[in-house]
Motif scaffolding. Sequence first.
Motif, PDB file in Angstrom:
ATOM      1  N   UNK A  57       0.833  -1.201   0.000  1.00 19.82           N
ATOM      2  CA  UNK A  57       0.000   0.000   0.000  1.00 19.82           C
ATOM      3  C   UNK A  57       0.870   1.254   0.000  1.00 19.82           C
ATOM      4  N   UNK A  58       1.896   1.256   0.845  1.00 20.58           N
ATOM      5  CA  UNK A  58       2.790   2.420   0.919  1.00 20.58           C
ATOM      6  C   UNK A  58       3.580   2.616  -0.365  1.00 20.58           C
ATOM      7  N   UNK A  59       4.156   1.550  -0.879  1.00 19.15           N
ATOM      8  CA  UNK A  59       5.059   1.677  -2.020  1.00 19.15           C
ATOM      9  C   UNK A  59       4.393   1.755  -3.372  1.00 19.15           C
ATOM     10  N   UNK A  60       3.271   1.068  -3.535  1.00 21.06           N
ATOM     11  CA  UNK A  60       2.634   1.003  -4.847  1.00 21.06           C
ATOM     12  C   UNK A  60       1.545   2.058  -5.019  1.00 21.06           C
ATOM     13  N   UNK A  61       0.859   2.413  -3.942  1.00 16.62           N
ATOM     14  CA  UNK A  61      -0.257   3.351  -4.062  1.00 16.62           C
ATOM     15  C   UNK A  61       0.035   4.676  -3.365  1.00 16.62           C
ATOM     16  N   UNK A  62       0.338   4.622  -2.082  1.00 20.16           N
ATOM     17  CA  UNK A  62       0.420   5.833  -1.277  1.00 20.16           C
ATOM     18  C   UNK A  62       1.510   6.797  -1.745  1.00 20.16           C
ATOM     19  N   UNK A  63       2.732   6.327  -1.866  1.00 18.89           N
ATOM     20  CA  UNK A  63       3.828   7.208  -2.289  1.00 18.89           C
ATOM     21  C   UNK A  63       3.631   7.783  -3.682  1.00 18.89           C
ATOM     22  N   UNK A  64       3.380   6.941  -4.691  1.00 15.21           N
ATOM     23  CA  UNK A  64       3.156   7.483  -6.029  1.00 15.21           C
ATOM     24  C   UNK A  64       1.946   8.411  -6.115  1.00 15.21           C
ATOM     25  N   UNK A  65       0.876   8.107  -5.387  1.00 15.29           N
ATOM     26  CA  UNK A  65      -0.312   8.967  -5.427  1.00 15.29           C
ATOM     27  C   UNK A  65      -0.014  10.332  -4.825  1.00 15.29           C
ATOM     28  N   UNK A  66       0.748  10.351  -3.723  1.00 18.32           N
ATOM     29  CA  UNK A  66       1.116  11.645  -3.144  1.00 18.32           C
ATOM     30  C   UNK A  66       1.967  12.436  -4.131  1.00 18.32           C
ATOM     31  N   UNK A 104      -1.486  16.876   5.333  1.00 13.94           N
ATOM     32  CA  UNK A 104      -1.603  15.512   4.809  1.00 13.94           C
ATOM     33  C   UNK A 104      -0.233  14.925   4.496  1.00 13.94           C
ATOM     34  N   UNK A 105       0.665  15.758   3.999  1.00 17.81           N
ATOM     35  CA  UNK A 105       2.022  15.289   3.714  1.00 17.81           C
ATOM     36  C   UNK A 105       2.734  14.919   5.010  1.00 17.81           C
ATOM     37  N   UNK A 106       2.531  15.713   6.045  1.00 20.24           N
ATOM     38  CA  UNK A 106       3.107  15.395   7.351  1.00 20.24           C
ATOM     39  C   UNK A 106       2.547  14.100   7.914  1.00 20.24           C
ATOM     40  N   UNK A 107       1.239  13.897   7.784  1.00 24.47           N
ATOM     41  CA  UNK A 107       0.613  12.655   8.249  1.00 24.47           C
ATOM     42  C   UNK A 107       1.158  11.473   7.454  1.00 24.47           C
ATOM     43  N   UNK A 108       1.319  11.659   6.160  1.00 31.12           N
ATOM     44  CA  UNK A 108       1.896  10.618   5.309  1.00 31.12           C
ATOM     45  C   UNK A 108       3.299  10.257   5.817  1.00 31.12           C
ATOM     46  N   UNK A 109       4.101  11.264   6.125  1.00 27.74           N
ATOM     47  CA  UNK A 109       5.442  11.019   6.646  1.00 27.74           C
ATOM     48  C   UNK A 109       5.415  10.280   7.972  1.00 27.74           C
TER      49      UNK A 109
END
Length: 155
Positions: A57-66, A104-109
């Motif tokens: 989820x983090x590598x395939x969706x979350x990071x690229x989507x951000x 949202x970027x901070x929460x992602x981090x």
Amino acid sequence: MSAYDLARGLHILAVIAWMAGLLFLPRLYAYDAEQADKPEPLRTQMRSLLQTWQQRLSGIILGPAMGAAWLFGGWLIWLDGTARGWSFLLEPWMIAKLAGVLALTGWHGFLTAEGRRVRAGTSVRTGRFWRMTNEIPFVIAIVMVLSVTTEWTLG
């Protein structure tokens, strides 16, 4: 189709994918945290499966989507700025949106860093913590969407 319409459509799609990941990843962390009470070998099997899902989820969706949300959002800002001038960046609705993007970027981090702790077995967060904080991105998104769609202004 104009460049603006294309940028806006791609930005919306990227934000949808990013939000989906931001809302789902804490739930996976909650499930992971709750495996401590399970008997072996079920605990080990479930944690392995959950951590695989977390990484994907983090590598395939979350990071690229951000990244895509930032890219297409930047493109929209550039298109607006070059067409109408840059003063809109100082409007309250845009300040609220940009503050939301940073939040949202901070929460992602935070989620990314916590993922490393979960995989290392050093996370101290409970399933209750993750359930209580799970809706943070949605609350931020509500403020962002309403600020943009109503274009809060100074006057």
